[in-house]
Design an enzyme around this catalytic site. Structure first.
Site, PDB file in Angstrom:
ATOM      1  CE  LYS A 258      -4.071  -1.770   2.431  1.00 38.29           C
ATOM      2  NZ  LYS A 258      -5.013  -1.667   1.309  1.00 38.29           N
ATOM      3  NE  ARG A 332     -10.966  -9.843  -1.984  1.00 36.78           N
ATOM      4  CZ  ARG A 332     -11.283  -8.953  -2.911  1.00 36.78           C
ATOM      5  NH1 ARG A 332     -11.634  -9.348  -4.112  1.00 36.78           N
ATOM      6  NH2 ARG A 332     -11.263  -7.658  -2.639  1.00 36.78           N
TER       7      ARG A 332
HETATM    8  N1  BES Z   1      -8.077  -3.749   4.267  1.00 33.36           N
HETATM    9  C1  BES Z   1      -8.244  -3.365   2.918  1.00 33.36           C
HETATM   10  C2  BES Z   1      -9.527  -2.592   2.681  1.00 33.36           C
HETATM   11  C3  BES Z   1      -9.660  -1.227   3.318  1.00 33.36           C
HETATM   12  C4  BES Z   1      -9.338  -0.080   2.615  1.00 33.36           C
HETATM   13  C5  BES Z   1     -10.156  -1.102   4.585  1.00 33.36           C
HETATM   14  C6  BES Z   1      -9.505   1.165   3.191  1.00 33.36           C
HETATM   15  C7  BES Z   1     -10.324   0.139   5.165  1.00 33.36           C
HETATM   16  C8  BES Z   1     -10.006   1.282   4.470  1.00 33.36           C
HETATM   17  C9  BES Z   1      -8.284  -4.597   2.027  1.00 33.36           C
HETATM   18  O1  BES Z   1      -7.501  -5.661   2.457  1.00 33.36           O
HETATM   19  C10 BES Z   1      -7.749  -4.183   0.687  1.00 33.36           C
HETATM   20  O2  BES Z   1      -6.621  -3.813   0.632  1.00 33.36           O
HETATM   21  N2  BES Z   1      -8.586  -4.262  -0.352  1.00 33.36           N
HETATM   22  C11 BES Z   1      -8.177  -3.900  -1.661  1.00 33.36           C
HETATM   23  C12 BES Z   1      -8.701  -4.930  -2.625  1.00 33.36           C
HETATM   24  C13 BES Z   1      -8.173  -4.830  -4.015  1.00 33.36           C
HETATM   25  C14 BES Z   1      -6.690  -5.132  -4.041  1.00 33.36           C
HETATM   26  C15 BES Z   1      -8.919  -5.771  -4.914  1.00 33.36           C
HETATM   27  C16 BES Z   1      -8.727  -2.511  -1.954  1.00 33.36           C
HETATM   28  O3  BES Z   1      -9.816  -2.204  -1.478  1.00 33.36           O
HETATM   29  O4  BES Z   1      -8.060  -1.748  -2.632  1.00 33.36           O
HETATM   30 MN    MN Z   2      -5.489  -5.488   1.788  1.00 33.90          MN
END
Ligand code: BES
Ligand code: MN
Ligand code: ZN
Length: 481
Positions: A258, A332
């Site tokens: 990230k 997931r």
């Molecule tokens: N934990 C994150 C989602 C999240 C984002 C929670 C912002 C709270 C605030 C999750 O694991 C994630 O990173 N999801 C990705 C999925 C994508 C790679 C398909 C996302 O939402 O970008």
């Molecule tokens: Mn994630």
């Protein structure tokens, strides 16, 4: 400390008086048919105080402050506005130095009293562990005039679960790691005869083949855990509800790291597991008469030489192979193994999972509504009713077979990302999960937007965790199933 009393003489350091615009106009006070005192009448007659929504007017009576608080028009008072205005009242700078407060509600019905208690205990919570100067609302002695003992005790108990969740989500990821989460749960259930605890350790997870959950944790120095609390509140056999939480103690994104601006708050990523733990606490203190499995999949999505890699194919507990198209879609993976493990080994009648699963949920619904995805409309209706009744809001998104097409992989049975970026990310994440619950009635709450306040305060929440899901789940389990 929060107490209640039917007969206060209103002689505390402070008195908070809630008034609607109507009660200000009619100059009547709803509490025990008391007429409003002379000084209040003067202020109202002079139109210095109109009881507009959120308006505050302090009347100084020698050493005592009487804070008039406006709720707006009676028909405009909502669950949210009542809680928000109550929290602003107890946090009011006019009362800063005052230690004991009487509160006179504008009405005596159950919903109003619950709203005021939650406004104080949930709205008065601040995450101040690492701050020297504390605001200390919750250390004041506050007395609500005339409330039934049962509502008072139950609501206070249920707020304790909400605030426990918030403490767990707010603290550093290295303080709240998989070992301390296990300890917290052990502490909550210790000595309870109708509860048994099963914790799958790394060794057992390997032996049983929960390889998706294990893959996510590979870069972490903490051990992965699948924690299953079996709560028997009813002698009726068979009917179990499972509630399952995503417990990613920190989400770096993995090797799909990230960027700055997205990573800073990712200790929030065990918010689902946090909500499960808060609800467990509430279930015990409210003695809920249902059979419930409380389940937390606890891992850390860290980077390092051992981390799982984009492009990996991993065999899930239920046998399907999964292409890790993105290591940041880790929640997931953890949930998929937890869900299929439960379905196979416990056969619950219904499952609800909670997860800070997708940034897309924030795009779709913002910060005030959790996203609901469900394979069963009847179950979804109950979840929405609980959301509505508790002001722990949720909004349903579609779930249908066609979504599955987007999860096709070139070289595995399924992949962990769906539609192109920007398109219905919450729904495709939900669809991925649905592939692992078989025919079990299932609902999924995406709390990515609702679990945490990173910017300015919102509604009655200050900075940090909100405890999203706890009030909803507590009500669902207690009253809706
Ligand atoms: N934990 C994150 C989602 C999240 C984002 C929670 C912002 C709270 C605030 C999750 O694991 C994630 O990173 N999801 C990705 C999925 C994508 C790679 C398909 C996302 O939402 O970008
Ligand atoms: Mn994630
Ligand atoms: Zn995550």
């Amino acid at each position: 400390m929060l107490t209640f009393n039917a007969n206060s003489r209103l002689n505390k350091d402070a008195v908070i008086v809630f008034l609607t615009e109507e009660s200000a106009k009619s100059k009547k006070w709803n509490f025990k048919n008391l007429s409003l005192s002379k000084d209040i009448l003067q202020v109202i007659s002079a139109k210095q105080f109109l009881a507009n929504e959120g308006e505050q007017f302090p009347l100084v009576r020698g050493k005592q402050v009487c804070l008039l608080v406006g709720l707006g028009k009676r028909s405009d008072v909502t669950k949210t506005s009542l809680r928000t205005i109550t929290s602003q009242a107890v946090l009011s700078p006019f009362l800063k130095k005052l230690k004991s407060i009487d509160i006179v509600a504008h009405e005596q019905n159950e919903a109003t009293i619950i709203g005021i208690i939650e406004g104080i205990l949930i709205g008065g919570y601040r995450w101040e562990k690492y701050i020297a100067k504390k605001s200390a609302v919750l250390s004041k002695s506050i007395c609500i005039l005339s409330v039934s003992k049962k509502i008072y005790i139950d609501t206070i108990a249920s707020c304790a679960g909400v605030n426990l969740t918030r403490d767990l989500v707010n603290d550093n990821a290295d303080v709240v790691n998989s070992n301390t989460i296990e300890k917290t749960i052990r502490h909550i259930v210790s000595g309870k005869k109708n509860i048994s605890l099963k914790i799958l350790t790394e060794k057992e997870l390997k032996k049983k083949g929960l390889n998706l959950l294990l893959a996510v944790n590979k870069g972490s120095k903490y051990p992965p855990k699948l924690i299953i609390v079996n709560y028997r509140g009813s002698s009726k056999k068979g009917d179990y509800t499972a509630i399952v939480g995503k417990g990613v103690t920190f989400d770096t994104g993995g090797l799909n790291l990230k960027p700055t601006g997205y990573i800073e708050t990712m200790r929030l990523d065990m918010g689902g597991a946090g909500a499960v733990i808060g609800t467990l606490k509430n279930t015990i203190s409210l003695k809920i008469k249902k059979n419930i499995l409380f389940v937390c999949g606890v891992v850390e999505n860290a980077i390092g030489p051992n981390a799982y890699k984009p492009g990996d194919v991993v065999k899930s507990y239920d046998g399907k192979t999964v292409e890790v198209a993105n290591t940041d879609a880790e929640g997931r993976l953890v949930l998929a193994d937890a869900l299929s493990y439960l379905v196979k080994n416990y056969k619950p009648a219904r499952i609800i999972d909670l997860a800070t699963l997708t940034g897309a949920c924030v795009v779709a619904l913002g910060y005030d509504y959790s996203g609901l995805v469900s394979s069963d409309d009847n179950f979804a209706k109950k979840v929405l009713a609980a959301a509505n009744d508790t002001d722990d809001r949720a909004w349903q998104l579609p779930s249908y077979n066609g979504l599955k097409d987007h999860l096709k992989s070139q070289y595995a049975d399924i992949k962990n990302t769906g539609l192109p970026k920007g398109a219905a990310g919450t729904m495709s994440a939900g669809e991925f999960l649905r592939q692992f619950v078989g025919k079990t009635k299932w609902a999924h709450l995406d709390i990515a937007g609702t679990a945490f306040v990173a910017g300015p305060s919102r509604m009655y929440f200050g900075y940090g965790a909100t405890g999203a899901g706890v009030r909803l789940l507590t009500d669902l389990l207690k009253n809706k199933l």
